[in-house]
Design an enzyme around this catalytic site. Structure first.
Site, PDB file in Angstrom:
ATOM      1  N   ASP A  10      24.887 -20.368   9.524  1.00  0.00           N
ATOM      2  CA  ASP A  10      24.386 -19.108  10.077  1.00  0.00           C
ATOM      3  C   ASP A  10      23.534 -19.422  11.312  1.00  0.00           C
ATOM      4  O   ASP A  10      22.607 -20.228  11.241  1.00  0.00           O
ATOM      5  CB  ASP A  10      23.553 -18.381   9.013  1.00  0.00           C
ATOM      6  CG  ASP A  10      23.204 -16.962   9.409  1.00  0.00           C
ATOM      7  OD1 ASP A  10      23.795 -16.026   8.853  1.00  0.00           O
ATOM      8  OD2 ASP A  10      22.329 -16.792  10.293  1.00  0.00           O
ATOM      9  N   ASP A 111      27.953 -14.681  13.809  1.00  0.00           N
ATOM     10  CA  ASP A 111      26.999 -15.795  13.710  1.00  0.00           C
ATOM     11  C   ASP A 111      27.095 -16.471  12.349  1.00  0.00           C
ATOM     12  O   ASP A 111      26.119 -17.061  11.895  1.00  0.00           O
ATOM     13  CB  ASP A 111      25.580 -15.293  13.992  1.00  0.00           C
ATOM     14  CG  ASP A 111      24.939 -14.635  12.802  1.00  0.00           C
ATOM     15  OD1 ASP A 111      25.639 -13.968  12.025  1.00  0.00           O
ATOM     16  OD2 ASP A 111      23.718 -14.802  12.637  1.00  0.00           O
ATOM     17  N   GLU A 112      28.256 -16.414  11.725  1.00  0.00           N
ATOM     18  CA  GLU A 112      28.327 -16.847  10.335  1.00  0.00           C
ATOM     19  C   GLU A 112      29.720 -17.322   9.943  1.00  0.00           C
ATOM     20  O   GLU A 112      30.704 -16.676  10.270  1.00  0.00           O
ATOM     21  CB  GLU A 112      27.984 -15.624   9.494  1.00  0.00           C
ATOM     22  CG  GLU A 112      27.286 -15.892   8.221  1.00  0.00           C
ATOM     23  CD  GLU A 112      26.865 -14.571   7.586  1.00  0.00           C
ATOM     24  OE1 GLU A 112      27.220 -14.369   6.433  1.00  0.00           O
ATOM     25  OE2 GLU A 112      26.197 -13.754   8.270  1.00  0.00           O
TER      26      GLU A 112
HETATM   27  P1  DGT Z   1      18.264 -15.164  11.252  1.00  0.00           P
HETATM   28  O1  DGT Z   1      17.422 -14.630  10.155  1.00  0.00           O
HETATM   29  O2  DGT Z   1      17.606 -16.307  11.977  1.00  0.00           O
HETATM   30  O3  DGT Z   1      19.663 -15.473  10.836  1.00  0.00           O
HETATM   31  O4  DGT Z   1      18.316 -14.003  12.334  1.00  0.00           O
HETATM   32  P2  DGT Z   1      19.549 -13.201  12.916  1.00  0.00           P
HETATM   33  O5  DGT Z   1      19.025 -12.337  14.016  1.00  0.00           O
HETATM   34  O6  DGT Z   1      20.653 -14.141  13.305  1.00  0.00           O
HETATM   35  O7  DGT Z   1      19.938 -12.299  11.692  1.00  0.00           O
HETATM   36  P3  DGT Z   1      21.329 -12.003  11.018  1.00  0.00           P
HETATM   37  O8  DGT Z   1      22.048 -13.285  10.742  1.00  0.00           O
HETATM   38  O9  DGT Z   1      21.049 -11.130   9.877  1.00  0.00           O
HETATM   39  O10 DGT Z   1      22.103 -11.143  12.104  1.00  0.00           O
HETATM   40  C1  DGT Z   1      22.893 -11.684  13.130  1.00  0.00           C
HETATM   41  C2  DGT Z   1      22.866 -10.782  14.366  1.00  0.00           C
HETATM   42  O11 DGT Z   1      23.313  -9.468  14.013  1.00  0.00           O
HETATM   43  C3  DGT Z   1      21.468 -10.568  14.942  1.00  0.00           C
HETATM   44  O12 DGT Z   1      21.084 -11.561  15.878  1.00  0.00           O
HETATM   45  C4  DGT Z   1      21.569  -9.209  15.567  1.00  0.00           C
HETATM   46  C5  DGT Z   1      22.554  -8.472  14.713  1.00  0.00           C
HETATM   47  N1  DGT Z   1      21.823  -7.582  13.769  1.00  0.00           N
HETATM   48  C6  DGT Z   1      21.281  -7.919  12.582  1.00  0.00           C
HETATM   49  N2  DGT Z   1      20.667  -6.877  12.009  1.00  0.00           N
HETATM   50  C7  DGT Z   1      20.821  -5.834  12.858  1.00  0.00           C
HETATM   51  C8  DGT Z   1      20.400  -4.447  12.847  1.00  0.00           C
HETATM   52  O13 DGT Z   1      19.742  -3.970  11.919  1.00  0.00           O
HETATM   53  N3  DGT Z   1      20.769  -3.678  13.924  1.00  0.00           N
HETATM   54  C9  DGT Z   1      21.505  -4.204  14.963  1.00  0.00           C
HETATM   55  N4  DGT Z   1      21.857  -3.416  15.989  1.00  0.00           N
HETATM   56  N5  DGT Z   1      21.903  -5.483  15.019  1.00  0.00           N
HETATM   57  C10 DGT Z   1      21.565  -6.289  13.995  1.00  0.00           C
HETATM   58 CA    CA Z   2      21.777 -15.421  11.785  1.00  0.00          CA
HETATM   59 CA    CA Z   3      24.229 -13.713   9.761  1.00  0.00          CA
END
Ligand code: DGT
Ligand code: CA
Ligand code: CA
Length: 364
Positions: A10, A111-112
């Site tokens: 991820d 991203d996964e």
């Molecule tokens: P992490 O916790 O380091 O994996 O952080 P992220 O940002 O990679 O979180 P993830 O893996 O849950 O989500 C991947 C991408 O999907 C993130 O960079 C932006 C998008 N995303 C996630 N949650 C939301 C949301 O609630 N609204 C929108 N518009 N996009 C989102």
């Molecule tokens: Ca992520």
């Molecule tokens: Ca993810």
């Protein structure tokens, strides 16, 4: 089934990380990537935030206004609009690198991904963690992406493990450590168990996976039905036989049609657009999908191509959302339109399983 070795990879704070890759001076600042709504100024939501911004409480889904409030004392905080095409490029390049290192590669989202690497590491966990480190290094070197990797005998534990230490984590859970790894975790750490299920369990004084193991299969079946009951029962024990399935992304659904006549008249084009939206919507529903991005395509009289797309705040399968966004994009596209349009297309992308089903049942 013999013992497998499965990776879950991820990417860390993905959209915000992409922005840091493009502009390294952002790395020391709180960064929020925003989906601005069309109401202007600060209305809209945070798609994601880097870890500096998260320390102040900014996070995915939060209204931009709230995040600004949380980050008030950080004058250097940066709020950027989503640049979906750019993130897609980084994602695709990174997935290519990852794919080369798998016996079986399963794309889950931008991203996964899951990898089955059993054969190439001969079922050896120390070779596996070496391979994971090599993948991390290759990504850092070639696309500059940092990620977190979970390694275990199955998808469930690897998914939990990739989330265990973030960012830039590498967590290996060998078969003999599964129990020790899982027991102290919160039941919410089991993929598919959301806030509601957590509350239900909380009433029974079940908070950790260790607590969850007190409940027998009959109690769980009675409460959640057989399928989900079994999933929860097995998950608490780290049991998950779901294979890693070769899977390339179903990137998008689209419909395209040639107009009855070439035109740049909004009302005329809108009528065709609605028909396309209708057909497209049936396909989306039939496939049990939600979409988070809507796009349109205009093929002009000289066969040149014009496209526009936008990210939605949340995944949806609503016809109205589809039509509303397609209409808005059409309006924008026609604002500076000189040539007539010959063919018209609508597409949806950023597909996910329909909510509710996506939670627990998709983890079988
Ligand atoms: P992490 O916790 O380091 O994996 O952080 P992220 O940002 O990679 O979180 P993830 O893996 O849950 O989500 C991947 C991408 O999907 C993130 O960079 C932006 C998008 N995303 C996630 N949650 C939301 C949301 O609630 N609204 C929108 N518009 N996009 C989102
Ligand atoms: Ca992520
Ligand atoms: Ca993810």
């Amino acid at each position: 089934m013999g013992e497998r070795i499965v990776f879950h990879i991820d990417f860390d704070y993905f959209f915000a990380q992409c922005e840091e890759i493009r502009s390294p001076e952002l790395r020391t600042k709180p960064v929020c990537v925003c989906v601005f709504s069309d109401r202007g100024s600060d209305s809209g939501a945070i798609a994601t935030a880097n870890y500096i911004a998260r320390k102040f409480g900014a996070k995915s889904g939060m209204p931009i206004m709230f995040a600004k409030k949380r980050l008030e004392e950080r004058k250097d905080a940066i709020f950027l609009p989503v640049d979906f095409d750019y993130y897609t490029n980084i994602s695709e390049a990174s997935m290519q690198i990852i794919k080369k290192n798998a016996d079986i590669f399963e794309y889950v989202g931008k991203d996964e991904a899951y990898l089955d690497v059993t054969k190439r590491v001969n079922g050896d966990f120390s070779k596996a963690s070496h391979l994971a480190q090599q993948i991390k290094n290759a990504l850092k070197e070639k696309t500059k992406v940092s990620c977190s990797i979970g390694i275990s005998p199955n998808k469930l534990i690897s998914k939990i493990a990739s989330d265990f230490k973030k960012p830039d984590g590498l967590t290996v859970v060998t078969p003999e450590k599964i129990e020790e790894f899982l027991e102290p975790l919160k039941i919410r750490d089991i993929p598919g168990i959301g806030k509601k299920t957590e509350e239900q369990f909380s009433k029974m004084d079940v908070k950790t996976i260790r607590d969850l193991k007190r409940l027998d299969i009959f109690t769980l079946n009675k409460k959640f039905g057989r399928k989900i009951g079994a999933y929860i029962f097995n998950s608490a024990r780290g049991i998950n036989n779901e294979p890693v399935k070769e899977h390339e992304p179903t990137i998008q659904f689209s419909k395209i049609a040639t107009l009855k006549r070439d035109s740049k008249d909004f009302t005329f084009l809108l009528e065709s657009m609605r028909e396309l939206c209708n057909e497209l919507h049936s396909t989306i529903v039939k496939n049990n999908k939600m979409f988070k991005s809507v796009g349109i395509q205009l093929i002009q009289s000289d066969l040149s191509n014009k496209t526009k797309s936008r990210m939605l705040r949340n995944p949806t399968n609503s016809y109205d959302e589809l039509e509303k966004n397609a209409e808005q994009l059409l309006k924008e596209a026609l604002a500076d339109q000189h040539m007539n349009v010959r063919r018209l297309g609508v597409k949806v992308s950023e597909l996910s399983e329909i909510a509710g089903q996506s939670s627990i049942t998709s983890y079988f």
